[in-house]
Motif scaffolding. Structure first.
Motif, PDB file in Angstrom:
ATOM      1  N   THR A   1       5.496   5.481 -14.327  1.00 17.01           N
ATOM      2  CA  THR A   1       5.018   5.921 -13.009  1.00 17.01           C
ATOM      3  C   THR A   1       4.070   7.112 -13.097  1.00 17.01           C
ATOM      4  N   SER A   2       3.940   7.701 -14.275  1.00 18.95           N
ATOM      5  CA  SER A   2       2.974   8.781 -14.456  1.00 18.95           C
ATOM      6  C   SER A   2       1.567   8.249 -14.706  1.00 18.95           C
ATOM      7  N   GLU A   3       1.421   6.929 -14.848  1.00 18.85           N
ATOM      8  CA  GLU A   3       0.117   6.311 -15.066  1.00 18.85           C
ATOM      9  C   GLU A   3      -0.492   5.902 -13.736  1.00 18.85           C
ATOM     10  N   GLY A   4      -1.755   6.195 -13.532  1.00 19.58           N
ATOM     11  CA  GLY A   4      -2.438   5.801 -12.314  1.00 19.58           C
ATOM     12  C   GLY A   4      -2.986   4.394 -12.406  1.00 19.58           C
ATOM     13  N   ASN A   5      -3.187   3.766 -11.257  1.00 22.29           N
ATOM     14  CA  ASN A   5      -3.823   2.452 -11.143  1.00 22.29           C
ATOM     15  C   ASN A   5      -3.052   1.331 -11.830  1.00 22.29           C
ATOM     16  N   LYS A   6      -1.758   1.520 -12.072  1.00 18.56           N
ATOM     17  CA  LYS A   6      -0.919   0.470 -12.639  1.00 18.56           C
ATOM     18  C   LYS A   6       0.334   0.324 -11.787  1.00 18.56           C
ATOM     19  N   THR A   7       0.994  -0.814 -11.922  1.00 20.32           N
ATOM     20  CA  THR A   7       2.203  -1.076 -11.144  1.00 20.32           C
ATOM     21  C   THR A   7       3.428  -1.031 -12.041  1.00 20.32           C
ATOM     22  N   PRO A   8       4.311  -0.059 -11.830  1.00 19.12           N
ATOM     23  CA  PRO A   8       5.537   0.032 -12.632  1.00 19.12           C
ATOM     24  C   PRO A   8       6.672  -0.791 -12.020  1.00 19.12           C
ATOM     25  N   ALA A   9       7.767  -0.898 -12.755  1.00 14.45           N
ATOM     26  CA  ALA A   9       8.976  -1.560 -12.257  1.00 14.45           C
ATOM     27  C   ALA A   9       9.753  -0.540 -11.431  1.00 14.45           C
ATOM     28  N   PHE A  10       9.306  -0.321 -10.216  1.00 12.76           N
ATOM     29  CA  PHE A  10       9.838   0.718  -9.333  1.00 12.76           C
ATOM     30  C   PHE A  10       9.979   0.137  -7.935  1.00 12.76           C
ATOM     31  N   VAL A  11      11.210   0.060  -7.436  1.00 12.02           N
ATOM     32  CA  VAL A  11      11.515  -0.442  -6.098  1.00 12.02           C
ATOM     33  C   VAL A  11      12.164   0.705  -5.333  1.00 12.02           C
ATOM     34  N   CYS A  12      11.566   1.126  -4.223  1.00  8.33           N
ATOM     35  CA  CYS A  12      11.990   2.385  -3.610  1.00  8.33           C
ATOM     36  C   CYS A  12      11.985   2.314  -2.088  1.00  8.33           C
ATOM     37  N   ARG A  13      12.519   3.379  -1.502  1.00  9.75           N
ATOM     38  CA  ARG A  13      12.505   3.607  -0.059  1.00  9.75           C
ATOM     39  C   ARG A  13      11.851   4.957   0.217  1.00  9.75           C
TER      40      ARG A  13
ATOM     41  N   ALA B   1      14.974 -12.075  -0.728  1.00 13.09           N
ATOM     42  CA  ALA B   1      13.744 -11.271  -0.589  1.00 13.09           C
ATOM     43  C   ALA B   1      14.127  -9.856  -0.172  1.00 13.09           C
ATOM     44  N   LEU B   2      13.346  -8.888  -0.626  1.00 15.41           N
ATOM     45  CA  LEU B   2      13.576  -7.504  -0.237  1.00 15.41           C
ATOM     46  C   LEU B   2      13.206  -7.289   1.227  1.00 15.41           C
ATOM     47  N   GLY B   3      13.986  -6.446   1.904  1.00 15.54           N
ATOM     48  CA  GLY B   3      13.659  -6.097   3.278  1.00 15.54           C
ATOM     49  C   GLY B   3      12.411  -5.241   3.347  1.00 15.54           C
TER      50      GLY B   3
ATOM     51  N   ARG C   1       1.575   0.184  -5.373  1.00 16.36           N
ATOM     52  CA  ARG C   1       0.235  -0.412  -5.506  1.00 16.36           C
ATOM     53  C   ARG C   1       0.187  -1.918  -5.296  1.00 16.36           C
ATOM     54  N   THR C   2       1.112  -2.685  -5.849  1.00 14.24           N
ATOM     55  CA  THR C   2       1.122  -4.137  -5.654  1.00 14.24           C
ATOM     56  C   THR C   2       2.545  -4.573  -5.319  1.00 14.24           C
ATOM     57  N   PRO C   3       2.759  -5.820  -4.894  1.00  9.60           N
ATOM     58  CA  PRO C   3       4.116  -6.276  -4.573  1.00  9.60           C
ATOM     59  C   PRO C   3       5.084  -6.260  -5.752  1.00  9.60           C
ATOM     60  N   ALA C   4       4.592  -6.277  -6.995  1.00  9.13           N
ATOM     61  CA  ALA C   4       5.418  -6.164  -8.207  1.00  9.13           C
ATOM     62  C   ALA C   4       6.484  -7.244  -8.295  1.00  9.13           C
ATOM     63  N   THR C   5       6.214  -8.417  -7.731  1.00 12.33           N
ATOM     64  CA  THR C   5       7.225  -9.477  -7.712  1.00 12.33           C
ATOM     65  C   THR C   5       7.550 -10.022  -9.094  1.00 12.33           C
ATOM     66  N   ASP C   6       6.678  -9.799 -10.081  1.00 10.47           N
ATOM     67  CA  ASP C   6       6.955 -10.256 -11.439  1.00 10.47           C
ATOM     68  C   ASP C   6       7.798  -9.245 -12.222  1.00 10.47           C
ATOM     69  N   MET C   7       8.154  -8.127 -11.588  1.00 14.89           N
ATOM     70  CA  MET C   7       8.906  -7.083 -12.284  1.00 14.89           C
ATOM     71  C   MET C   7      10.340  -6.940 -11.787  1.00 14.89           C
ATOM     72  N   TYR C   8      10.689  -7.667 -10.727  1.00  9.82           N
ATOM     73  CA  TYR C   8      12.069  -7.626 -10.258  1.00  9.82           C
ATOM     74  C   TYR C   8      12.493  -9.015  -9.788  1.00  9.82           C
ATOM     75  N   SER C   9      13.813  -9.212  -9.696  1.00  9.60           N
ATOM     76  CA  SER C   9      14.349 -10.486  -9.236  1.00  9.60           C
ATOM     77  C   SER C   9      15.624 -10.258  -8.446  1.00  9.60           C
ATOM     78  N   LEU C  10      15.790 -11.029  -7.385  1.00 13.40           N
ATOM     79  CA  LEU C  10      17.030 -11.022  -6.607  1.00 13.40           C
ATOM     80  C   LEU C  10      17.821 -12.302  -6.826  1.00 13.40           C
ATOM     81  N   THR C  11      17.282 -13.204  -7.647  1.00 15.32           N
ATOM     82  CA  THR C  11      17.940 -14.485  -7.892  1.00 15.32           C
ATOM     83  C   THR C  11      18.440 -14.639  -9.323  1.00 15.32           C
ATOM     84  N   ALA C  12      17.909 -13.862 -10.263  1.00 17.17           N
ATOM     85  CA  ALA C  12      18.357 -13.970 -11.657  1.00 17.17           C
ATOM     86  C   ALA C  12      19.842 -13.652 -11.777  1.00 17.17           C
ATOM     87  N   ASN C  13      20.309 -12.705 -10.992  1.00 14.12           N
ATOM     88  CA  ASN C  13      21.723 -12.329 -10.944  1.00 14.12           C
ATOM     89  C   ASN C  13      22.049 -12.049  -9.479  1.00 14.12           C
ATOM     90  N   PRO C  14      22.400 -13.080  -8.696  1.00 13.34           N
ATOM     91  CA  PRO C  14      22.592 -12.915  -7.250  1.00 13.34           C
ATOM     92  C   PRO C  14      23.549 -11.777  -6.910  1.00 13.34           C
TER      93      PRO C  14
END
Length: 315
Positions: free
Chosen positions: A172-184, A138-140, A147-160
């Motif tokens: 990410t230029s689109e509003g009200n949608k969730t992109p495949a973006f994991v950030c700090r 799980a991500l720290g 916007r949302t947890p986006a858990t269907d767009m990334y994986s930490l188990t597919a390739n440990p």
């Protein structure tokens, strides 16, 4: 007591206090309000703390009173790339019984020390270095998505041991949608951020890399994408008018890992890339950091940086 923020959320921000004998009022404002502000101070002072307000009061187990509030640490009054941050300082009490943090020309200190408090081995403030190996399931909590947890767009188990991102149609230029973006969130004006990425785009619409994101219309994207039979590394500036390519270079090694790196100097960013173990190369230097500042884009949230992929390139 009734405590409230006023003056807006920019440099005129402040906190005021009122008192009543009944929760239903009437309330009388303290004649020395505001109890916290930096709005009247010289903006050119050393290490300024600005936009102070939105305060809460807390009491320690020892009985001491402290205030937790929001404020900014800008450079030259225009580089507010960190957005509003959480500050902590002691509370004083007036002779007539009102709490306050600043009066007159009191400064909000950049650093405070409290007896009996020691620095933890893995701090989240000040100078620190973090290497993320993605070796957990799980991500720290320091990682965020849009916007949302986006858990269907990334994986930490597919390739440990790796973060696997799913290439989607969302940009990410689109509003009200969730992109495949994991950030700090950016926590320093001066920092270095790098990642090693394995990515072979299938067509010229696919791209992946490091994204510096303020909002939908203020971004820098350091990416790998397809150019004919080869890959290329590009830096794009995303704005209201679309995507502008700042720099690009062809990569002849089509299957090797790619190192992407951003170095922030506070007022500008330098962008680098490297192929596998080969030396890092400049892609673009002295790219304006003020473009991602709240002083330019407005709002009060800071800039984030992280891994991003899309099937909708250029954004």
């Amino acid at each position: 007591f009734l405590m409230a923020a006023e003056g807006g959320t920019s440099v005129n921000h402040s906190e005021v206090i009122l008192r009543s004998k009944s929760p239903m009022g009437p309330y009388k404002a303290w004649d020395k309000n505001p109890i916290l502000t930096q709005r009247h101070l010289d903006p050119k002072r050393s290490e300024p703390i600005t936009c102070a307000g939105h305060a809460d009061l807390i009491q320690t187990r020892e009985g001491d009173w402290w205030s937790v509030f929001l404020a900014c640490r800008p450079i030259n009054g225009i580089f507010e790339n960190l957005g509003r941050e959480t500050f902590l300082m002691p509370v004083k009490w007036s002779e007539d019984g009102f709490p306050y943090m600043t009066q007159g020309d009191d400064l909000v200190p950049l650093v405070l020390k409290k007896e009996g408090i020691s620095r933890m081995p893995n701090p989240t403030f000040g100078n620190f270095e973090i290497k993320e190996n993605f070796d957990s399931t799980a991500l720290g909590l320091n990682w965020v998505t849009l916007r949302t947890p986006a858990t269907d767009m990334y994986s930490l188990t597919a390739n440990p041991g790796y973060l696997t991102l799913k290439c989607t149609e969302v940009a990410t230029s689109e509003g009200n949608k969730t992109p495949a973006f994991v950030c700090r969130r950016m926590q320093h004006h001066q920092f270095e951020c790098s990642t090693i990425m394995y990515f072979v785009p299938s067509d010229e619409k696919e791209a992946a890399g490091l994204l510096l994101y303020k909002d939908e219309t203020h971004q820098y994207f350091l990416s790998v994408n397809k150019s004919g039979a080869s890959r290329k590394v590009s830096l794009n500036k995303i704005s209201e008018s679309g995507s502008e390519t700042i720099a690009t270079n062809t990569i002849t090694n089509n299957n090797d890992a790619i190192l992407l790196k951003v170095v922030s100097k506070g007022t500008h960013y330098d962008f680098f890339y490297g192929i596998d173990e080969k030396p890092i190369k400049f892609l673009a230097e002295k790219v304006d950091a003020q473009y991602l500042s709240t002083a330019n884009s407005f709002g009060f949230t800071g800039t984030t940086i992280g891994m991003y992929t899309t099937k909708n390139f250029p954004l």
